[in-house]
Design an enzyme around this catalytic site. Structure first.
Site, PDB file in Angstrom:
ATOM      1  N   HIS A 147     -10.188  -5.156  -3.491  1.00  0.00           N
ATOM      2  CA  HIS A 147      -8.781  -5.233  -2.908  1.00  0.00           C
ATOM      3  C   HIS A 147      -8.779  -5.757  -1.440  1.00  0.00           C
ATOM      4  O   HIS A 147      -9.847  -5.203  -0.659  1.00  0.00           O
ATOM      5  CB  HIS A 147      -7.832  -4.119  -2.916  1.00  0.00           C
ATOM      6  CG  HIS A 147      -8.540  -2.700  -2.534  1.00  0.00           C
ATOM      7  ND1 HIS A 147      -9.516  -2.102  -3.314  1.00  0.00           N
ATOM      8  CD2 HIS A 147      -8.376  -1.965  -1.536  1.00  0.00           C
ATOM      9  CE1 HIS A 147      -9.728  -1.117  -2.633  1.00  0.00           C
ATOM     10  NE2 HIS A 147      -9.202  -1.100  -1.326  1.00  0.00           N
ATOM     11  N   ASP A 197       0.698  -1.194   0.072  1.00  0.00           N
ATOM     12  CA  ASP A 197       0.057   0.011   0.016  1.00  0.00           C
ATOM     13  C   ASP A 197       0.995   1.268  -0.016  1.00  0.00           C
ATOM     14  O   ASP A 197       1.694   1.278   0.461  1.00  0.00           O
ATOM     15  CB  ASP A 197      -1.007  -0.134   1.317  1.00  0.00           C
ATOM     16  CG  ASP A 197      -1.998   1.091   0.990  1.00  0.00           C
ATOM     17  OD1 ASP A 197      -3.400   0.698   0.942  1.00  0.00           O
ATOM     18  OD2 ASP A 197      -1.866   2.256   1.037  1.00  0.00           O
ATOM     19  N   GLN A 236     -14.626   3.024   0.854  1.00  0.00           N
ATOM     20  CA  GLN A 236     -13.680   2.511  -0.456  1.00  0.00           C
ATOM     21  C   GLN A 236     -13.406   3.630  -1.223  1.00  0.00           C
ATOM     22  O   GLN A 236     -14.195   4.551  -1.548  1.00  0.00           O
ATOM     23  CB  GLN A 236     -14.623   1.508  -1.086  1.00  0.00           C
ATOM     24  CG  GLN A 236     -13.796   0.857  -2.071  1.00  0.00           C
ATOM     25  CD  GLN A 236     -14.707  -0.180  -2.871  1.00  0.00           C
ATOM     26  OE1 GLN A 236     -15.819  -0.035  -2.751  1.00  0.00           O
ATOM     27  NE2 GLN A 236     -14.159  -0.823  -3.730  1.00  0.00           N
ATOM     28  N   SER A 237     -11.985   3.897  -1.532  1.00  0.00           N
ATOM     29  CA  SER A 237     -11.357   4.855  -2.592  1.00  0.00           C
ATOM     30  C   SER A 237     -11.190   4.155  -3.743  1.00  0.00           C
ATOM     31  O   SER A 237     -11.106   5.063  -4.703  1.00  0.00           O
ATOM     32  CB  SER A 237     -10.362   5.390  -1.660  1.00  0.00           C
ATOM     33  OG  SER A 237      -9.353   4.769  -1.381  1.00  0.00           O
TER      34      SER A 237
HETATM   35  P1  AMP Z   1      -9.611   1.568   0.002  1.00  0.00           P
HETATM   36  O1  AMP Z   1      -9.877   2.979   0.784  1.00  0.00           O
HETATM   37  O2  AMP Z   1     -10.062   0.372   1.030  1.00  0.00           O
HETATM   38  O3  AMP Z   1     -10.450   1.721  -1.226  1.00  0.00           O
HETATM   39  O4  AMP Z   1      -8.240   1.367  -0.245  1.00  0.00           O
HETATM   40  C1  AMP Z   1      -7.430   1.788  -1.197  1.00  0.00           C
HETATM   41  C2  AMP Z   1      -5.909   1.807  -0.687  1.00  0.00           C
HETATM   42  O5  AMP Z   1      -5.303   1.913  -2.131  1.00  0.00           O
HETATM   43  C3  AMP Z   1      -5.535   2.731   0.447  1.00  0.00           C
HETATM   44  O6  AMP Z   1      -5.101   2.402   1.393  1.00  0.00           O
HETATM   45  C4  AMP Z   1      -4.259   3.521  -0.457  1.00  0.00           C
HETATM   46  O7  AMP Z   1      -3.360   3.866   0.331  1.00  0.00           O
HETATM   47  C5  AMP Z   1      -3.826   2.381  -1.617  1.00  0.00           C
HETATM   48  N1  AMP Z   1      -3.308   2.827  -2.698  1.00  0.00           N
HETATM   49  C6  AMP Z   1      -3.798   4.281  -3.747  1.00  0.00           C
HETATM   50  N2  AMP Z   1      -3.171   4.355  -4.597  1.00  0.00           N
HETATM   51  C7  AMP Z   1      -2.005   3.561  -4.433  1.00  0.00           C
HETATM   52  C8  AMP Z   1      -0.881   3.086  -5.314  1.00  0.00           C
HETATM   53  N3  AMP Z   1      -0.842   3.761  -6.451  1.00  0.00           N
HETATM   54  N4  AMP Z   1      -0.230   2.126  -5.087  1.00  0.00           N
HETATM   55  C9  AMP Z   1      -0.433   1.569  -3.679  1.00  0.00           C
HETATM   56  N5  AMP Z   1      -1.539   1.625  -3.003  1.00  0.00           N
HETATM   57  C10 AMP Z   1      -2.602   2.731  -3.457  1.00  0.00           C
END
Ligand code: AMP
Length: 114
Positions: A101, A31, A95-96
């Site tokens: 994942h 991450d 969720q972002s």
């Molecule tokens: P979520 O909020 O559950 O959707 O988690 C998305 C995760 O993706 C977050 O923990 C971010 O830090 C991670 N993330 C976003 N962009 C990247 C990236 N380019 N490489 C690795 N992790 C990422």
């Protein structure tokens, strides 16, 4: 592949990521903003938006997913100390990234709150 999906682009190698494991249609990478000493994301290469879309995965992918997650955790040295696996679906869960994942976190005693 979904062209506008960040994680699909990581799978395709178009966006760099620190990949720690890759097998049978799954990728694990660190991450970018870790919330624990070890924080890895495990994703299916097949684009499904969240756990609510796992009917878009094959039966083999669905069966393989937990096995791969636990194997990744073991490879990170988290088997004995323990680890947390979470996934978020939708706005209330914050969720972002809209590609399924699994957050695999460990390496220290984690917060009691989720
Ligand atoms: P979520 O909020 O559950 O959707 O988690 C998305 C995760 O993706 C977050 O923990 C971010 O830090 C991670 N993330 C976003 N962009 C990247 C990236 N380019 N490489 C690795 N992790 C990422």
């Amino acid at each position: 592949m979904s062209e506008d999906c960040l994680f699909c682009r990581i799978v395709a190698g178009e966006i760099p990521a620190e990949i720690v494991a890759r097998r049978d249609g799954f990728v694990a990478f660190r991450d970018i903003d870790p919330k624990a000493p070890q924080h890895v994301l495990v994703i299916p290469e097949t684009h499904v938006p969240s756990i609510a879309g796992t009917d878009g995965l094959s039966a083999a992918e669905r069966a393989e997913m937990p096995l791969f997650i636990s194997e990744v955790a073991r490879s990170l040295g988290l088997q004995d100390g323990g680890y947390r696996v979470t996934t978020n679906h939708g706005a209330d869960a914050r969720q972002s990234v809209l590609h399924l994942h699994w957050h695999v976190m460990g390496g220290a005693e984690l917060s009691a709150s989720m």
